[in-house]
Design a protein around this motif. Structure first.
Motif, PDB file in Angstrom:
ATOM      1  N   THR A 111      12.137  77.471  22.452  1.00 22.56           N
ATOM      2  CA  THR A 111      11.445  78.157  23.545  1.00 22.56           C
ATOM      3  C   THR A 111      11.364  77.316  24.814  1.00 22.56           C
ATOM      4  O   THR A 111      10.773  77.736  25.802  1.00 22.56           O
ATOM      5  CB  THR A 111      10.026  78.583  23.127  1.00 22.56           C
ATOM      6  N   GLY A 112      11.940  76.119  24.784  1.00 21.98           N
ATOM      7  CA  GLY A 112      11.980  75.283  25.968  1.00 21.98           C
ATOM      8  C   GLY A 112      10.646  74.690  26.378  1.00 21.98           C
ATOM      9  O   GLY A 112      10.337  74.597  27.563  1.00 21.98           O
ATOM     10  N   THR A 113       9.865  74.292  25.395  1.00 22.56           N
ATOM     11  CA  THR A 113       8.560  73.696  25.687  1.00 22.56           C
ATOM     12  C   THR A 113       8.350  72.490  24.784  1.00 22.56           C
ATOM     13  O   THR A 113       9.293  71.994  24.181  1.00 22.56           O
ATOM     14  CB  THR A 113       7.427  74.745  25.543  1.00 22.56           C
ATOM     15  N   ILE A 114       7.100  72.034  24.686  1.00 22.27           N
ATOM     16  CA  ILE A 114       6.793  70.889  23.833  1.00 22.27           C
ATOM     17  C   ILE A 114       5.940  71.350  22.645  1.00 22.27           C
ATOM     18  O   ILE A 114       5.297  72.399  22.698  1.00 22.27           O
ATOM     19  CB  ILE A 114       6.060  69.778  24.617  1.00 22.27           C
ATOM     20  N   THR A 115       5.940  70.550  21.610  1.00 21.95           N
ATOM     21  CA  THR A 115       5.208  70.882  20.378  1.00 21.95           C
ATOM     22  C   THR A 115       3.733  71.125  20.646  1.00 21.95           C
ATOM     23  O   THR A 115       3.143  72.061  20.099  1.00 21.95           O
ATOM     24  CB  THR A 115       5.373  69.741  19.357  1.00 21.95           C
ATOM     25  N   ASN A 116       3.121  70.318  21.489  1.00 26.79           N
ATOM     26  CA  ASN A 116       1.698  70.450  21.758  1.00 26.79           C
ATOM     27  C   ASN A 116       1.354  71.836  22.322  1.00 26.79           C
ATOM     28  O   ASN A 116       0.314  72.401  22.004  1.00 26.79           O
ATOM     29  CB  ASN A 116       1.223  69.355  22.710  1.00 26.79           C
ATOM     30  N   GLU A 117       2.222  72.382  23.154  1.00 31.50           N
ATOM     31  CA  GLU A 117       1.956  73.706  23.710  1.00 31.50           C
ATOM     32  C   GLU A 117       1.971  74.772  22.615  1.00 31.50           C
ATOM     33  O   GLU A 117       1.132  75.659  22.598  1.00 31.50           O
ATOM     34  CB  GLU A 117       2.972  74.063  24.787  1.00 31.50           C
TER      35      GLU A 117
ATOM     36  N   ASN B 219      10.859  72.808  15.924  1.00 26.00           N
ATOM     37  CA  ASN B 219      11.944  73.786  16.044  1.00 26.00           C
ATOM     38  C   ASN B 219      11.585  74.859  17.068  1.00 26.00           C
ATOM     39  O   ASN B 219      12.405  75.232  17.910  1.00 26.00           O
ATOM     40  CB  ASN B 219      12.222  74.495  14.713  1.00 26.00           C
ATOM     41  N   MET B 220      10.367  75.356  16.950  1.00 22.54           N
ATOM     42  CA  MET B 220       9.903  76.425  17.826  1.00 22.54           C
ATOM     43  C   MET B 220       9.866  75.973  19.289  1.00 22.54           C
ATOM     44  O   MET B 220      10.293  76.699  20.188  1.00 22.54           O
ATOM     45  CB  MET B 220       8.512  76.867  17.377  1.00 22.54           C
ATOM     46  N   ALA B 221       9.367  74.772  19.518  1.00 18.12           N
ATOM     47  CA  ALA B 221       9.284  74.241  20.880  1.00 18.12           C
ATOM     48  C   ALA B 221      10.674  74.091  21.482  1.00 18.12           C
ATOM     49  O   ALA B 221      10.906  74.440  22.644  1.00 18.12           O
ATOM     50  CB  ALA B 221       8.552  72.906  20.878  1.00 18.12           C
TER      51      ALA B 221
END
Length: 60
Positions: free
Chosen positions: A40-46, A35-37
């Motif tokens: 925020t327009g990123t990937i889960t790993n980040e 959800n957070m990724a």
């Protein structure tokens, strides 16, 4: 460097010393790294890799 700020301005019922769940669930609410990724327009790993090793983790 190991700090996190959560804006709770729009949460009128929150009080000092209330527990805040950053990733996980509380009652009927659930927030995942996915959800957070997405928000925020990123990937889960980040999201997960930015959580430092000194962060206290509690599994309940």
């Amino acid at each position: 460097m190991d700090q996190l700020t959560l804006d709770v301005t729009d949460v009128p019922e929150i009080l000092p010393d209330d527990e805040v769940v950053f990733i996980g669930s509380s009652g009927k609410y659930r927030l995942t790294a996915e959800n957070m990724a997405e928000k925020t327009g990123t990937i889960t790993n980040e999201i997960l890799s930015r959580l430092g090793s000194r962060l206290h983790r509690a599994v309940i």
